[in-house]
Scaffold this motif. Sequence first.
Motif, PDB file in Angstrom:
ATOM      1  N   LEU A 202      14.697   0.688   8.485  1.00 21.18           N
ATOM      2  CA  LEU A 202      14.870   1.980   9.145  1.00 21.18           C
ATOM      3  C   LEU A 202      14.569   3.128   8.180  1.00 21.18           C
ATOM      4  N   LYS A 203      15.019   2.985   6.937  1.00 24.24           N
ATOM      5  CA  LYS A 203      14.735   3.987   5.923  1.00 24.24           C
ATOM      6  C   LYS A 203      13.237   4.112   5.693  1.00 24.24           C
ATOM      7  N   GLU A 204      12.588   2.976   5.711  1.00 23.16           N
ATOM      8  CA  GLU A 204      11.134   2.942   5.518  1.00 23.16           C
ATOM      9  C   GLU A 204      10.412   3.740   6.609  1.00 23.16           C
ATOM     10  N   GLN A 208       7.983   7.710   5.731  1.00 16.22           N
ATOM     11  CA  GLN A 208       6.541   7.952   5.833  1.00 16.22           C
ATOM     12  C   GLN A 208       6.029   7.581   7.209  1.00 16.22           C
ATOM     13  N   GLU A 209       5.317   8.510   7.812  1.00 16.70           N
ATOM     14  CA  GLU A 209       4.716   8.251   9.115  1.00 16.70           C
ATOM     15  C   GLU A 209       3.551   7.284   8.992  1.00 16.70           C
ATOM     16  N   GLU A 210       2.901   7.342   7.858  1.00 17.14           N
ATOM     17  CA  GLU A 210       1.726   6.490   7.666  1.00 17.14           C
ATOM     18  C   GLU A 210       2.087   5.012   7.609  1.00 17.14           C
ATOM     19  N   LEU A 211       3.346   4.713   7.275  1.00 19.79           N
ATOM     20  CA  LEU A 211       3.761   3.317   7.212  1.00 19.79           C
ATOM     21  C   LEU A 211       3.757   2.670   8.584  1.00 19.79           C
ATOM     22  N   GLY A 259       5.926  -2.685  -2.688  1.00 22.31           N
ATOM     23  CA  GLY A 259       4.633  -2.047  -2.914  1.00 22.31           C
ATOM     24  C   GLY A 259       4.480  -0.694  -2.262  1.00 22.31           C
ATOM     25  N   TYR A 260       5.438  -0.297  -1.454  1.00 21.41           N
ATOM     26  CA  TYR A 260       5.376   0.985  -0.754  1.00 21.41           C
ATOM     27  C   TYR A 260       6.365   1.971  -1.374  1.00 21.41           C
ATOM     28  N   HIS A 261       5.974   3.260  -1.389  1.00 16.46           N
ATOM     29  CA  HIS A 261       6.836   4.341  -1.884  1.00 16.46           C
ATOM     30  C   HIS A 261       7.343   4.035  -3.289  1.00 16.46           C
ATOM     31  N   GLU A 262       6.417   3.730  -4.172  1.00 15.08           N
ATOM     32  CA  GLU A 262       6.814   3.355  -5.524  1.00 15.08           C
ATOM     33  C   GLU A 262       7.463   4.511  -6.276  1.00 15.08           C
ATOM     34  N   ASP A 263       7.207   5.751  -5.839  1.00 13.89           N
ATOM     35  CA  ASP A 263       7.802   6.908  -6.507  1.00 13.89           C
ATOM     36  C   ASP A 263       9.153   7.290  -5.921  1.00 13.89           C
ATOM     37  N   ASP A 264       9.530   6.668  -4.843  1.00 17.65           N
ATOM     38  CA  ASP A 264      10.809   6.977  -4.205  1.00 17.65           C
ATOM     39  C   ASP A 264      11.893   6.080  -4.805  1.00 17.65           C
ATOM     40  N   GLU A 265      12.679   6.618  -5.731  1.00 18.34           N
ATOM     41  CA  GLU A 265      13.677   5.819  -6.437  1.00 18.34           C
ATOM     42  C   GLU A 265      14.748   5.270  -5.511  1.00 18.34           C
TER      43      GLU A 265
END
Length: 465
Positions: A202-204, A208-211, A259-265
């Motif tokens: 759900l957080k994912e 990001q809309e692109e996900l 592999g997604y949102h690698e900058d989102d800690e």
Amino acid sequence: MLKKLWLSYRQWYIKYSGFSNEKEKEDLSYFRDKLFVSILILTLALSLLSYIPSAGMAVALDKWFVFVIDTVAVLVMMFLVFNKQMRLTTKKTIFSVNLFVLSFALIIDLGLNGSGTILLFMLSVLITLYSGKKAGVNSVIVSAIFYGIVLFIDYAKWIDIRFFTESPIEVLFVVFINNVLFGMLTVLSVSFLIDRLHNVLLKENELQEELLEKHKNVVIAKERAEQSDQLKSAFMANMSHEIRTPMYGILGCAELLKGYHEDDEEYQEYVKVVEGSGNELLDVITDILNISKIETGHMTVKTSLFNVNDCIEATYKAFLPQAELKQVQFTLNNFISEKDFQINSDSDKLTAVLKHLIENALKYTSKGDSILLSCGFDNSTSQLRFHLKDTGVGIPEDKIETIFLPFYQVDVANRQALHGSGIGLSISKAYIEMLGGNLVLESEIGEGTAFSFCIAVDLENTNPS
């Protein structure tokens, strides 16, 4: 080849049944339904493969009740698979009831020597996966009620069932209580992990809309991971695989999400929690299954010729980074003279013993402490001897006798909030005894703990070079 066969089989059933694989939903119930479809068709395939030998054996042993109940169970499974009009909710109910009846019948007819109790344990996990926590807990309660009825009938002597005379009521009580507790622990753990995974998904979707556009590719990759890690093993032939398979799928999904949102800690932290909890739960489930097999006498020794030095060295190197991270000095003194020292024993059990004992030592040591692992071969007794000494917190003298009890942990003033299943030492002691040795514990509070054990080696099958 098996993968292609499974894919074609699954795609055929999806098309046949009308279960859509194209429209993805955020609702967790969709993924539960999807998992149930895979479980259903895999169960049918494996049931048909196992029916002929099991039915033939039942007839040969004059077990007509087992033959009838197996036949009915397979026919019900075929009815569920090929009925396109029935709702999935109804299919789940009938599927669960069918396996419950099969488990109860096997327990009543075969007792503890059959697979009925293991099937009940496995069924609680499956129900939790495809119907949720409440259904999983209810399944454990149903099992507990059945066990209670069996014990009451045994106590009241209403019905003369064969395995009542073979197993004293005290033994039945202990085994049934363990089965219920193990089942409840697994159901709660699996449901907790699924809830965490759902929150991450759900957080994912919120981040990001692109996900959402790439979600289809993620699902396809997730299915491939599940098919290779979850569905490649026959879960009717090996109960431990049945429980591990869904966990591999969850861990595979967590690996893909990294592999997604690698900058989102914060997002990455959620994924790490899922992955870490999954690995811990997988280890706990494996240990629980092993201790259950040990207590019921189903654990066997599988001997093979292997290089014991390679085994010791590999285990030592596996834990060395962890010791260095804690700033604990971890030393190996190997006094086995031959580099290629071949022994005929169970390498998996020896590795498991070393793993559990080293993990225990690392858990109760801290910065500045030391751990010493020594090993050698005693020619006079034809035994391999091991000694593991640490300078950790130690064990109270009054707890030494109980430290090897399953699920028992020593309370050392809640040091660093230590955790674990509490069955590693129980498994180690049982494995060592199965390998023809014994485990000795010496400990003193504030000074540390020392474990010594030996395993028997057949000189005729030992080939040092």
